[in-house]
Design an enzyme around this catalytic site. Structure first.
Site, PDB file in Angstrom:
ATOM      1  CB  CYS A  26      -1.059  -0.008   1.268  1.00 57.50           C
ATOM      2  SG  CYS A  26      -0.109   0.070   2.675  1.00 57.50           S
ATOM      3  CG  HIS A 578      -3.634   5.397   4.405  1.00 57.48           C
ATOM      4  ND1 HIS A 578      -4.850   4.536   4.685  1.00 57.48           N
ATOM      5  CD2 HIS A 578      -2.879   4.710   3.767  1.00 57.48           C
ATOM      6  CE1 HIS A 578      -4.611   3.441   4.239  1.00 57.48           C
ATOM      7  NE2 HIS A 578      -3.205   3.433   3.848  1.00 57.48           N
TER       8      HIS A 578
END
Length: 663
Positions: A26, A578
């Site tokens: 990620c 995020h």
């Protein structure tokens, strides 16, 4: 060390290339799925230069890298190429184990109860979490309607009452369809096909046939007469049967006939199997769970409710509370109410709220108070994770106070046989779930039990709390002293933290990238973020999906998944936004990027749009950490709490050398 050396060291730390069953990344971390978790050396990984930390989360081993994760991932993949995986199959550059006839590492992973339990919990959460809002909304609708009828505002024999009742009743009647959809989505089975296979269970003609005198038989085999309304397990079993069959027939059927041949074969096999075996089996399983829940309650009575309420902080902390959803659903489908789990949850939720308010009143720590107050309000409304992770589990005396309050409240709720009539987190906003037209005292006793839980935990926390015994406050003091700052545990800000002093030190402002509710980073349900491993900052629970630039600067990081974006200001402040927790697994589906890596952006410019509803429907938390990833260079001070709109001041950063000089 070169990047290749780093990659080799990481591979050694996870047990070698042959131990890797899958690898993805990620915005900040490498996510390994390993054939044997025991071969991973987390301490060795943490000690590597360039590795921030390493954690084991569920079935994954995660190596946190930070902004350089893409280049490290590429180097690791380069090292893996051509290295045999477990069982002798090759491993390509896609991150999955290669597949010979014997299977790769992924196919040969040894069985373990931990891995099995993790997979079962993941399946339960993925199937039931997306349908909870529909069930909860329908339940509250029904309870309000029952309340209006009980008070005489809307006569129960009126056409209006009966028409309105159809709305929530239909949700529960067609629950098998909702479950079939979410199960098919989780297992990547064709959703319309799954709905089509399950639909006959609720078809009026089918019910008429099996309920007629003498019943009905399929090729001489008797079909059991079962009322499938509100049942969940028959749908789950049907989709589990579809899962391998659809793949098998898709693989063997020629392309020109696949579009009709695959669903035809699935109907031909699964529908009769569901009619004769899986449907009755699922109904029996639901009845078994219902009997177990009711049996436990009937055996232990109020003691069962009190004990469960007291243990819920620990149960929720490991995610095991999700396991109560299926049996609670089955119980409500069979009896129309629940007197166990939801009632115990009321005692626990209000116990958490009481403890949080006492901590906020007693502590002299500004930061802890800023955590406890919103966590207490959240618990009042039925959401306890911010309180559990942010305060309760970090302070033993608070945990014991919460458990005592929850036990006391749960005992009263159990003794007065309080029942819930809607599947939703008990709290102020959902209190109508305790309306019972046949027992007006049900909601009164629910309120008394809630007050008892809140009051007991509040008073005990108020008596036993001491800042000197709090690990959170001690760590705060130690950090402040280590950095040469004055003690932050005080009722008023020290001169070094006043706006005037901050301005003198030379600061810059980080604007809120989204609208929503600001919460401390410690409340984020991810240890990497909540532990500050990636840097200091705050988090926003968003109400709108437009992600805007926190300042003027350059887009320095934007992955293909588009769930996270990094922006660096002209002053060198690096901010990572995020969107959601673990949303990398969505492969970018709910995100639309309006900029590219390397673009120059201005403050409040639209960067990314996130479909928050789609993220929630997929079962993911939308909480968005906003982190200064180079906090080693910049001190971060939150400027906002509670509700905030995009582009409002969120945090202040100060160059640490200047801040220390000013101090």
């Amino acid at each position: 060390m070169t990047r290749d050396d780093d990659a080799r060291a990481i591979l050694d730390g996870v047990g070698g290339p042959a131990n890797i069953a899958g690898l993805t990344h990620c915005s900040t971390r490498l996510r390994f799925t390993l054939a044997d978790d025991a071969k991973a050396d987390l301490d060795a990984l943490k000690a590597l230069p360039g590795v921030i930390t390493a954690v084991r989360s569920g079935s994954q081993t995660q190596v946190v890298i930070g902004n350089d994760v893409v280049s490290v991932y590429n180097a690791v993949e380069k090292q893996r190429k051509g290295v045999p995986a477990a069982g002798g199959s090759g491993v390509g550059g896609t991150g999955a184990a290669g597949g010979s006839a014997g299977g790769g590492a992924d196919a040969r992973r040894g069985f373990s109860w931990k891995r099995f339990g993790s997979a079962v919990m993941d399946f339960i959460v993925s199937v039931f979490t997306p349908i909870v809002p529909a069930i909860a909304g329908a339940g509250i609708f029904k309870s309000l309607l029952v309340g209006a009828g009980a008070l005489g505002w809307l006569p129960t024999d009126s056409t209006s009452y009966q028409l309105l009742s159809v709305i929530p009743d239909a949700v529960f009647a067609f629950l098998p369809i909702l479950v079939a959809y979410t199960a098919a989505k989780k297992l990547n089975v064709n959703r319309p096909l799954a709905l089509g296979v399950v639909a006959f269970l609720l078809f009026a003609n089918f019910s008429t046939l099996v309920n007629q005198d003498g019943g009905a038989a399929l090729f001489g085999l008797q079909v059991q007469a079962v009322n499938y309304n509100s049942q969940v397990f028959p749908s789950i079993l049907a989709v589990l049967a579809l899962w391998p069959l659809e793949r098998f027939f898709t693989k063997i059927s020629p392309g020109p006939i696949r579009v009709f041949f695959v669903p035809f074969m699935c109907y031909l096999i699964v529908a009769p199997l569901l009619m004769l075996v899986l449907g009755p089996l699922g109904f029996w399983l639901g009845s078994l769970l219902t009997g177990a829940m009711i049996g436990l309650y009937n055996t232990l009575g109020w003691v069962a409710v009190a004990i469960l309420a007291a243990l819920l902080p620990l149960i929720i902390s490991v995610g095991m509370h999700k396991a109560f959803i299926p049996p609670t659903l089955a119980t409500m489908a069979a009896t129309g109410k629940d007197s166990f789990y939801l009632v115990a949850s009321l005692g626990h939720n209000l116990g958490e709220a009481g403890a949080m308010f006492a901590v906020a009143l007693r502590t002299r720590s500004i930061r802890l108070r800023a955590t406890a107050i919103p966590a207490g309000i959240s618990a009042l409304f039925g959401i306890t994770e911010p309180a559990i992770y942010g305060v309760t589990l970090q302070n033993r005396k608070v945990l014991l106070s919460v458990m005592a309050g929850a036990f006391a409240g749960g005992a009263y709720l159990g003794l007065t046989v309080v029942s819930a009539f809607a599947l939703v987190g008990p709290g102020l906003a959902s209190f109508t779930m305790f309306v019972d037209a046949l027992n007006p005292m049900n909601i009164v006793n629910a309120a008394i039990g809630a007050v008892i839980a809140l009051a007991v935990s509040f008073v005990i926390t108020l008596v036993v709390w001491k800042d000197s015994t709090s690990p959170t406050v001690r760590a705060e003091r130690e950090l402040a002293l280590a950095e040469g700052e004055s003690d932050t545990v005080s009722a008023e800000p020290t001169p070094a933290t006043t706006p005037a002093a901050a301005a003198a030190a030379g600061t810059s402002t980080v604007l809120a990238p989204l609208s929503g509710s600001v919460i401390p980073l410690a409340e984020v349900a991810d240890p990497v973020f909540s532990g500050g491993i990636l840097g200091d900052g705050v988090a926003i629970v968003p109400t709108a999906g437009g992600v805007r630039a926190p300042f003027a600067g350059t887009v320095t990081s934007l992955l293909d998944s588009k769930h996270a974006i990094g922006v660096t200001s002209d002053d060198g402040v690096e901010v990572l936004i995020h969107v959601g927790i673990d949303t990398v697994k969505l492969d970018g589906a709910p995100f639309t990027a309006h900029v590219a890596q390397g673009d120059r952006v201005e403050a409040v410019q639209l960067l990314v749009e996130a479909d928050l509803d789609a993220i929630r429907e997929a079962g993911y938390d939308t909480t968005t950490p906003v982190i200064v990833t180079n906090s080693d260079r910049f001190a971060v001070e939150a400027l906002a709490a509670g509700e905030i709109v995009a582009s409002a001041p969120l945090a202040r950063t100060t160059t640490k050398e200047l801040a220390h000089g000013a101090a």
